[in-house]
Design a protein around this motif. Structure first.
Motif, PDB file in Angstrom:
ATOM      1  N   PRO A   1     -69.591  21.200  -9.976  1.00 18.93           N
ATOM      2  CA  PRO A   1     -70.158  22.213  -9.072  1.00 18.93           C
ATOM      3  C   PRO A   1     -69.392  22.435  -7.780  1.00 18.93           C
ATOM      4  CG  PRO A   1     -71.562  20.247  -9.209  1.00 18.93           C
ATOM      5  CD  PRO A   1     -70.553  20.136 -10.295  1.00 18.93           C
ATOM      6  N   ARG A   2     -68.718  21.399  -7.256  1.00 17.04           N
ATOM      7  CA  ARG A   2     -68.001  21.587  -5.993  1.00 17.04           C
ATOM      8  C   ARG A   2     -66.546  22.005  -6.204  1.00 17.04           C
ATOM      9  NH1 ARG A   2     -70.823  20.702  -1.651  1.00 17.04           N
ATOM     10  NH2 ARG A   2     -68.952  20.596  -0.344  1.00 17.04           N
ATOM     11  N   VAL A   3     -66.160  22.205  -7.441  1.00 18.45           N
ATOM     12  CA  VAL A   3     -64.875  22.847  -7.758  1.00 18.45           C
ATOM     13  C   VAL A   3     -65.149  24.342  -7.800  1.00 18.45           C
ATOM     14  CG1 VAL A   3     -63.082  23.163  -9.497  1.00 18.45           C
ATOM     15  CG2 VAL A   3     -63.941  20.863  -8.987  1.00 18.45           C
ATOM     16  N   VAL A   4     -64.571  25.075  -6.855  1.00 18.38           N
ATOM     17  CA  VAL A   4     -64.947  26.481  -6.660  1.00 18.38           C
ATOM     18  C   VAL A   4     -63.872  27.470  -7.118  1.00 18.38           C
ATOM     19  CG1 VAL A   4     -66.509  25.927  -4.761  1.00 18.38           C
ATOM     20  CG2 VAL A   4     -64.106  26.477  -4.253  1.00 18.38           C
ATOM     21  N   ALA A   5     -62.741  26.968  -7.620  1.00 25.49           N
ATOM     22  CA  ALA A   5     -61.682  27.880  -8.064  1.00 25.49           C
ATOM     23  C   ALA A   5     -60.764  27.151  -9.036  1.00 25.49           C
ATOM     24  CB  ALA A   5     -60.879  28.406  -6.880  1.00 25.49           C
ATOM     25  N   ILE A   6     -60.031  27.948  -9.801  1.00 22.90           N
ATOM     26  CA  ILE A   6     -58.990  27.444 -10.693  1.00 22.90           C
ATOM     27  C   ILE A   6     -57.650  27.743 -10.031  1.00 22.90           C
ATOM     28  CG2 ILE A   6     -58.020  27.545 -13.013  1.00 22.90           C
ATOM     29  CD1 ILE A   6     -60.997  26.582 -12.750  1.00 22.90           C
ATOM     30  N   GLY A   7     -57.008  26.699  -9.536  1.00 17.30           N
ATOM     31  CA  GLY A   7     -55.762  26.929  -8.821  1.00 17.30           C
ATOM     32  C   GLY A   7     -55.154  25.645  -8.310  1.00 17.30           C
ATOM     33  N   GLU A   8     -53.882  25.646  -7.967  1.00 13.21           N
ATOM     34  CA  GLU A   8     -53.156  26.886  -7.977  1.00 13.21           C
ATOM     35  C   GLU A   8     -52.337  27.001  -9.252  1.00 13.21           C
ATOM     36  OE1 GLU A   8     -49.540  26.676  -5.132  1.00 13.21           O
ATOM     37  OE2 GLU A   8     -50.951  25.168  -4.334  1.00 13.21           O
ATOM     38  N   THR A   9     -52.373  28.171  -9.830  1.00 13.83           N
ATOM     39  CA  THR A   9     -51.652  28.462 -11.060  1.00 13.83           C
ATOM     40  C   THR A   9     -50.922  29.779 -10.884  1.00 13.83           C
ATOM     41  OG1 THR A   9     -51.878  28.847 -13.443  1.00 13.83           O
ATOM     42  CG2 THR A   9     -53.657  29.643 -12.038  1.00 13.83           C
ATOM     43  N   GLY A  10     -49.960  30.035 -11.735  1.00 10.39           N
ATOM     44  CA  GLY A  10     -49.211  31.283 -11.632  1.00 10.39           C
ATOM     45  C   GLY A  10     -47.791  31.090 -12.109  1.00 10.39           C
ATOM     46  N   LEU A  11     -46.850  31.680 -11.378  1.00 13.08           N
ATOM     47  CA  LEU A  11     -45.435  31.614 -11.755  1.00 13.08           C
ATOM     48  C   LEU A  11     -44.593  31.313 -10.523  1.00 13.08           C
ATOM     49  CD1 LEU A  11     -45.238  34.817 -14.016  1.00 13.08           C
ATOM     50  CD2 LEU A  11     -45.632  32.439 -14.749  1.00 13.08           C
ATOM     51  N   ASP A  12     -43.543  30.517 -10.739  1.00 13.74           N
ATOM     52  CA  ASP A  12     -42.617  30.174  -9.665  1.00 13.74           C
ATOM     53  C   ASP A  12     -41.208  30.283 -10.207  1.00 13.74           C
ATOM     54  OD1 ASP A  12     -40.908  28.708  -7.852  1.00 13.74           O
ATOM     55  OD2 ASP A  12     -42.723  27.834  -6.976  1.00 13.74           O
ATOM     56  N   TYR A  13     -40.498  31.346  -9.798  1.00 22.45           N
ATOM     57  CA  TYR A  13     -39.133  31.569 -10.271  1.00 22.45           C
ATOM     58  C   TYR A  13     -38.087  31.062  -9.274  1.00 22.45           C
ATOM     59  CZ  TYR A  13     -41.122  34.624 -13.889  1.00 22.45           C
ATOM     60  OH  TYR A  13     -41.824  35.130 -14.962  1.00 22.45           O
ATOM     61  N   TYR A  14     -38.540  30.395  -8.225  1.00 15.32           N
ATOM     62  CA  TYR A  14     -37.614  29.830  -7.250  1.00 15.32           C
ATOM     63  C   TYR A  14     -37.106  28.467  -7.720  1.00 15.32           C
ATOM     64  CZ  TYR A  14     -35.774  28.075  -2.807  1.00 15.32           C
ATOM     65  OH  TYR A  14     -34.967  27.555  -1.825  1.00 15.32           O
ATOM     66  N   TRP A  15     -38.039  27.594  -8.122  1.00 20.90           N
ATOM     67  CA  TRP A  15     -37.678  26.279  -8.638  1.00 20.90           C
ATOM     68  C   TRP A  15     -37.524  26.340 -10.156  1.00 20.90           C
ATOM     69  CZ3 TRP A  15     -36.265  23.282  -4.846  1.00 20.90           C
ATOM     70  CH2 TRP A  15     -36.887  23.380  -3.600  1.00 20.90           C
ATOM     71  N   ASP A  16     -36.747  25.412 -10.722  1.00 23.12           N
ATOM     72  CA  ASP A  16     -36.517  25.425 -12.171  1.00 23.12           C
ATOM     73  C   ASP A  16     -37.057  24.167 -12.844  1.00 23.12           C
ATOM     74  OD1 ASP A  16     -34.711  23.566 -11.250  1.00 23.12           O
ATOM     75  OD2 ASP A  16     -32.942  24.485 -12.160  1.00 23.12           O
ATOM     76  N   TYR A  17     -38.152  23.615 -12.315  1.00 21.37           N
ATOM     77  CA  TYR A  17     -38.718  22.395 -12.879  1.00 21.37           C
ATOM     78  C   TYR A  17     -39.403  22.645 -14.224  1.00 21.37           C
ATOM     79  CZ  TYR A  17     -38.046  20.614  -8.131  1.00 21.37           C
ATOM     80  OH  TYR A  17     -37.513  20.248  -6.920  1.00 21.37           O
ATOM     81  N   SER A  18     -39.876  23.855 -14.457  1.00 17.50           N
ATOM     82  CA  SER A  18     -40.531  24.218 -15.712  1.00 17.50           C
ATOM     83  C   SER A  18     -39.931  25.513 -16.231  1.00 17.50           C
ATOM     84  CB  SER A  18     -42.038  24.392 -15.506  1.00 17.50           C
ATOM     85  OG  SER A  18     -42.634  23.219 -15.006  1.00 17.50           O
ATOM     86  N   SER A  19     -39.805  25.622 -17.542  1.00 18.09           N
ATOM     87  CA  SER A  19     -39.220  26.833 -18.121  1.00 18.09           C
ATOM     88  C   SER A  19     -40.152  28.018 -17.937  1.00 18.09           C
ATOM     89  CB  SER A  19     -38.954  26.615 -19.612  1.00 18.09           C
ATOM     90  OG  SER A  19     -40.180  26.589 -20.331  1.00 18.09           O
ATOM     91  N   THR A  20     -39.573  29.204 -18.013  1.00 19.98           N
ATOM     92  CA  THR A  20     -40.373  30.418 -17.913  1.00 19.98           C
ATOM     93  C   THR A  20     -41.420  30.460 -19.007  1.00 19.98           C
ATOM     94  OG1 THR A  20     -38.533  31.621 -16.898  1.00 19.98           O
ATOM     95  CG2 THR A  20     -40.275  32.941 -17.931  1.00 19.98           C
ATOM     96  N   ALA A  21     -41.049  30.065 -20.220  1.00 22.16           N
ATOM     97  CA  ALA A  21     -41.996  30.090 -21.336  1.00 22.16           C
ATOM     98  C   ALA A  21     -43.174  29.152 -21.077  1.00 22.16           C
ATOM     99  CB  ALA A  21     -41.285  29.708 -22.632  1.00 22.16           C
ATOM    100  N   ASP A  22     -42.889  27.937 -20.582  1.00 26.65           N
ATOM    101  CA  ASP A  22     -43.966  26.982 -20.286  1.00 26.65           C
ATOM    102  C   ASP A  22     -44.885  27.521 -19.191  1.00 26.65           C
ATOM    103  OD1 ASP A  22     -43.126  25.121 -22.155  1.00 26.65           O
ATOM    104  OD2 ASP A  22     -41.936  23.959 -20.727  1.00 26.65           O
ATOM    105  N   GLN A  23     -44.281  28.110 -18.169  1.00 20.91           N
ATOM    106  CA  GLN A  23     -45.081  28.661 -17.076  1.00 20.91           C
ATOM    107  C   GLN A  23     -45.987  29.791 -17.572  1.00 20.91           C
ATOM    108  OE1 GLN A  23     -43.428  29.378 -13.163  1.00 20.91           O
ATOM    109  NE2 GLN A  23     -41.554  28.287 -13.697  1.00 20.91           N
ATOM    110  N   HIS A  24     -45.436  30.684 -18.369  1.00 17.58           N
ATOM    111  CA  HIS A  24     -46.224  31.814 -18.860  1.00 17.58           C
ATOM    112  C   HIS A  24     -47.396  31.327 -19.707  1.00 17.58           C
ATOM    113  CE1 HIS A  24     -43.376  35.482 -18.261  1.00 17.58           C
ATOM    114  NE2 HIS A  24     -43.200  34.581 -17.297  1.00 17.58           N
ATOM    115  N   ALA A  25     -47.124  30.368 -20.591  1.00 18.32           N
ATOM    116  CA  ALA A  25     -48.188  29.861 -21.460  1.00 18.32           C
ATOM    117  C   ALA A  25     -49.285  29.188 -20.641  1.00 18.32           C
ATOM    118  CB  ALA A  25     -47.595  28.879 -22.477  1.00 18.32           C
TER     119      ALA A  25
END
Length: 278
Positions: free
Chosen positions: A104-128
């Motif tokens: 109940p005290r978790v009020v949002a899903i985040g932070e999620t999205g896309l980050d094209y500045y760093w390359d720690y995760s592939s674009t495909a992994d980020q999109h999925a």
């Protein structure tokens, strides 16, 4: 003159109306236990920042944030896997995040999205992972909190393809006026961090000046992005006060009026009244 990079900025005079820091990282600010959280929130309260949303970026942080939100009534949580942490994201992680998201005290899903500045995760992994988090936001009926770094077009494309949740917040909004308008047209809310106070952020400041008031939130993203004139020094939730003061001047509105507006917006977006009654 010394810049005193290791020192926190002074706690400013309290806002005339209490405000909400809509995105911070209390664990990254050094908080480990309930006493640490209380100390951070007491400093924030002295500046007129009376509630915060502490946000996760990995699974350990999500567990901590969800628990920390039970230690102090002034703290709420958001849970997700940051896009740079999505190279290993399997069924176990998804199951645990889903369970945490239902608290109940978790009020949002985040932070999620896309980050094209760093390359720690592939674009495909980020999109999925981003698509999965959009689904989680809909499943638990809680706002989606977006991390968008150099990925404006793809963020909107995926939201359009998946169908955006009923409430979407662009954390640390970084776009220009045209992108702000594209977001507002879709009903999204823009959260402005200390970056909006940077004097070289001309396009961002123009977007912040012209975004409709009912689409504006304010955040610190502490311990990062400390507002002008303390850029480079450690940030904390109380420094949302400085960003609000700068935004009020930029938007040519009364400080108390702006603080009241962003507080109403935060209460609406995160349904904070419903949490308090649960």
């Amino acid at each position: 003159m010394t810049k005193r990079h290791g020192e926190r900025p002074p706690v400013p005079e309290a806002l005339p109306v209490p405000a909400v820091d809509s995105h911070t990282h209390l664990d990254a600010c050094g908080a480990k236990n309930a006493d640490d959280v209380r100390a951070l929130l007491d400093r924030a309260a002295a500046a007129g920042v009376d509630r915060v949303v502490t946000v996760a970026d990995d699974l350990a942080s999500a567990r901590w944030a969800a628990e920390a939100a039970t230690w102090d009534d002034r703290v709420f949580a958001a849970v997700a896997l940051h896009p740079t942490r999505t190279s290993s994201f399997g069924d176990a992680e998804r199951a645990e995040l889903t369970a945490l998201a239902r608290r109940p005290r978790v009020v949002a899903i985040g932070e999620t999205g896309l980050d094209y500045y760093w390359d720690y995760s592939s674009t495909a992994d980020q999109h999925a992972a981003f698509r999965w988090h959009i689904g989680l936001s809909k499943l638990v009926d809680k706002p989606l909190m977006i991390h968008d770094r150099e990925a404006h077009d793809d963020i909107l494309k995926i939201l359009d393809e998946e169908g955006a949740p009923s409430t979407v917040v662009f954390h640390c909004f970084s776009g220009d006026l045209a992108f702000a308008r594209a977001c507002v047209e879709r009903g999204f809310v823009l959260s402005f961090a200390g970056t909006v106070t940077f004097r070289n952020a001309h396009a961002l400041r123009e977007a912040a000046k012209r975004t409709p008031a009912d689409h504006v939130l304010v955040e610190t993203d502490a311990p990062f992005l400390t507002p002008h004139p303390f850029r480079g020094r450690p940030n904390e939730p109380y420094a949302a006060n400085y960003t609000l003061r700068d935004l009020a001047t930029l938007r040519e509105v009364d400080l108390g009026e702006l603080a009241a507006t962003v507080t109403r917006n935060a209460e609406r977006v995160f349904r904070l009244g419903d949490v308090a009654e649960s």
